[in-house]
Design a protein around this motif. Structure first.
Motif, PDB file in Angstrom:
ATOM      1  N   LEU A 141       3.259   9.537   1.467  1.00 20.32           N
ATOM      2  CA  LEU A 141       4.415   8.815   2.000  1.00 20.32           C
ATOM      3  C   LEU A 141       3.993   7.861   3.119  1.00 20.32           C
ATOM      4  CD1 LEU A 141       7.411   8.450   1.698  1.00 20.32           C
ATOM      5  CD2 LEU A 141       7.776  10.328   3.306  1.00 20.32           C
ATOM      6  N   LYS A 142       3.054   8.291   3.964  1.00 18.48           N
ATOM      7  CA  LYS A 142       2.564   7.404   5.026  1.00 18.48           C
ATOM      8  C   LYS A 142       1.859   6.182   4.435  1.00 18.48           C
ATOM      9  CE  LYS A 142       1.954  10.964   8.578  1.00 18.48           C
ATOM     10  NZ  LYS A 142       0.964  11.741   9.364  1.00 18.48           N
ATOM     11  N   SER A 143       1.089   6.379   3.388  1.00 21.96           N
ATOM     12  CA  SER A 143       0.440   5.248   2.717  1.00 21.96           C
ATOM     13  C   SER A 143       1.481   4.299   2.137  1.00 21.96           C
ATOM     14  CB  SER A 143      -0.483   5.749   1.601  1.00 21.96           C
ATOM     15  OG  SER A 143      -1.617   6.403   2.121  1.00 21.96           O
ATOM     16  N   SER A 144       2.558   4.872   1.624  1.00 21.51           N
ATOM     17  CA  SER A 144       3.647   4.054   1.071  1.00 21.51           C
ATOM     18  C   SER A 144       4.334   3.250   2.158  1.00 21.51           C
ATOM     19  CB  SER A 144       4.664   4.951   0.361  1.00 21.51           C
ATOM     20  OG  SER A 144       4.053   5.717  -0.649  1.00 21.51           O
ATOM     21  N   VAL A 145       4.526   3.877   3.313  1.00 18.37           N
ATOM     22  CA  VAL A 145       5.126   3.173   4.456  1.00 18.37           C
ATOM     23  C   VAL A 145       4.225   2.027   4.890  1.00 18.37           C
ATOM     24  CG1 VAL A 145       5.691   3.393   6.912  1.00 18.37           C
ATOM     25  CG2 VAL A 145       6.476   5.128   5.284  1.00 18.37           C
ATOM     26  N   SER A 146       2.926   2.273   4.934  1.00 19.25           N
ATOM     27  CA  SER A 146       1.981   1.233   5.309  1.00 19.25           C
ATOM     28  C   SER A 146       2.066   0.047   4.364  1.00 19.25           C
ATOM     29  CB  SER A 146       0.552   1.798   5.307  1.00 19.25           C
ATOM     30  OG  SER A 146      -0.390   0.798   5.625  1.00 19.25           O
ATOM     31  N   LEU A 147       2.073   0.326   3.066  1.00 18.94           N
ATOM     32  CA  LEU A 147       2.184  -0.748   2.071  1.00 18.94           C
ATOM     33  C   LEU A 147       3.506  -1.493   2.221  1.00 18.94           C
ATOM     34  CD1 LEU A 147       0.968  -2.158  -0.414  1.00 18.94           C
ATOM     35  CD2 LEU A 147       2.097  -0.425  -1.830  1.00 18.94           C
ATOM     36  N   ALA A 148       4.578  -0.743   2.458  1.00 19.09           N
ATOM     37  CA  ALA A 148       5.899  -1.360   2.620  1.00 19.09           C
ATOM     38  C   ALA A 148       5.938  -2.298   3.821  1.00 19.09           C
ATOM     39  CB  ALA A 148       6.957  -0.274   2.768  1.00 19.09           C
ATOM     40  N   GLN A 149       5.286  -1.899   4.917  1.00 21.96           N
ATOM     41  CA  GLN A 149       5.241  -2.753   6.097  1.00 21.96           C
ATOM     42  C   GLN A 149       4.503  -4.060   5.816  1.00 21.96           C
ATOM     43  OE1 GLN A 149       3.395  -0.083   8.907  1.00 21.96           O
ATOM     44  NE2 GLN A 149       5.364   0.549   9.793  1.00 21.96           N
ATOM     45  N   MET A 150       3.445  -3.988   5.014  1.00 28.49           N
ATOM     46  CA  MET A 150       2.645  -5.171   4.715  1.00 28.49           C
ATOM     47  C   MET A 150       3.416  -6.198   3.887  1.00 28.49           C
ATOM     48  SD  MET A 150      -1.005  -3.511   3.657  1.00 28.49           S
ATOM     49  CE  MET A 150      -1.626  -2.037   4.486  1.00 28.49           C
ATOM     50  N   ILE A 151       4.146  -5.714   2.886  1.00 26.98           N
ATOM     51  CA  ILE A 151       4.751  -6.649   1.926  1.00 26.98           C
ATOM     52  C   ILE A 151       6.264  -6.770   2.082  1.00 26.98           C
ATOM     53  CG2 ILE A 151       2.907  -6.170   0.275  1.00 26.98           C
ATOM     54  CD1 ILE A 151       4.908  -4.505  -1.336  1.00 26.98           C
TER      55      ILE A 151
END
Length: 266
Positions: free
Chosen positions: A22-32
């Motif tokens: 989920l943290k990796s998903s949040v990171s990706l979401a912040q980028m794009i």
């Protein structure tokens, strides 16, 4: 109200590595600039088994409460820590059918799957992973616990075998903006069929590592990815004209490389 550009759907079985995924998903979401939704499915038979109708209804109601609390316990600390809204949903029934229905209704741009805990070889035998790779035509991220993406931090992005489809997507510029320079390319070649290149820095500031095809090449590649602290490796889907060969290659990458993968659109 702000509307994000993209939708990320995180499919989770709520295991002990779900927080990292989920943290990796949040990171990706912040980028794009993407919205995030977590979706969990549990087999109906795992909840209600050999009980009368009244007892089954009570068991199902209890399981709904338990599942909701478990999901919120996973989401809330991450949502508060990174100031991001994470939606969620869950269903009981046939796992593949429920996932298919939810994908059809939510129409995500990217689906995130977690890698199986501690044993990457199990991933290729994971029927849900195979199912998503086969049926979902959009971008898929398979999140690993090794060098996972971290919200609010730049990542080290790698490219496998000259993968370039990811960079044709609308969000690629946002992705590159949040990538540490230089970009690194990892390529496996058969020197009998093509000319081997030495590791070099290209005009685009890409460092290339070239490996000779052999029985141990995937283990060697995996070690180099970890040594270079690669957070995300871009991998292309199979081309139709080389479908069988390419699919076998993708399966090998998914099963043997213990690093997060960003698989291109079909």
């Amino acid at each position: 109200m702000k509307h994000s550009k993209y939708k990320i759907l995180v499919l989770s079985d709520l295991n002990k590595t779900a927080s990292t995924t989920l943290k990796s998903s949040v990171s990706l979401a912040q980028m794009i600039d993407a919205d995030i939704e977590l979706f969990h499915v549990k087999k109906y038979i795992d909840i209600v088994n050999r009980e009368n109708q009244l007892s089954a209804i009570r068991t199902l109601n209890d399981e709904q409460i338990t599942t909701k609390k478990k999901i919120e316990a996973l989401i809330d600390p991450i949502s508060k820590a990174y100031n991001v809204s994470i939606n969620y949903n869950y269903a009981f029934g046939n796992i593949k059918e429920e996932i298919s229905n939810h994908i059809e209704n939510s129409k995500p741009d990217i689906i995130v799957l977690g890698q199986r805990d501690s044993n990457p070889l199990q991933l290729i035998r994971d029927s849900i992973t195979r199912f998503i790779l086969k049926t979902f035509k959009g971008v898929i991220m398979i999140s690993s616990n090794e060098n996972a993406l971290v919200p609010n931090e730049k990542m080290a992005l790698g490219v496998f075998n000259d993968s370039n489809k990811i960079f044709n997507t609308e969000f690629s510029k946002d992705l590159i903006t949040h990538t540490k320079a230089p970009l690194k390319s990892f390529k496996i070649i058969n020197s009998q069929k093509e000319t081997e290149k030495s590791a070099t820095v290209k005009e685009e500031k890409i460092i290339e590592y070239v490996f000779e095809q052999n029985a141990e090449v995937m283990n060697t590649l995996s070690s180099y990815l970890l040594k270079n602290n690669i957070n995300l490796l871009c991998v292309d889907r199979a081309e139709e004209k080389t479908k069988n060969r390419s699919e076998a290659s993708l399966r090998e990458v998914v099963s043997k490389l213990n690093v997060s993968l960003l698989v291109s659109e079909a």
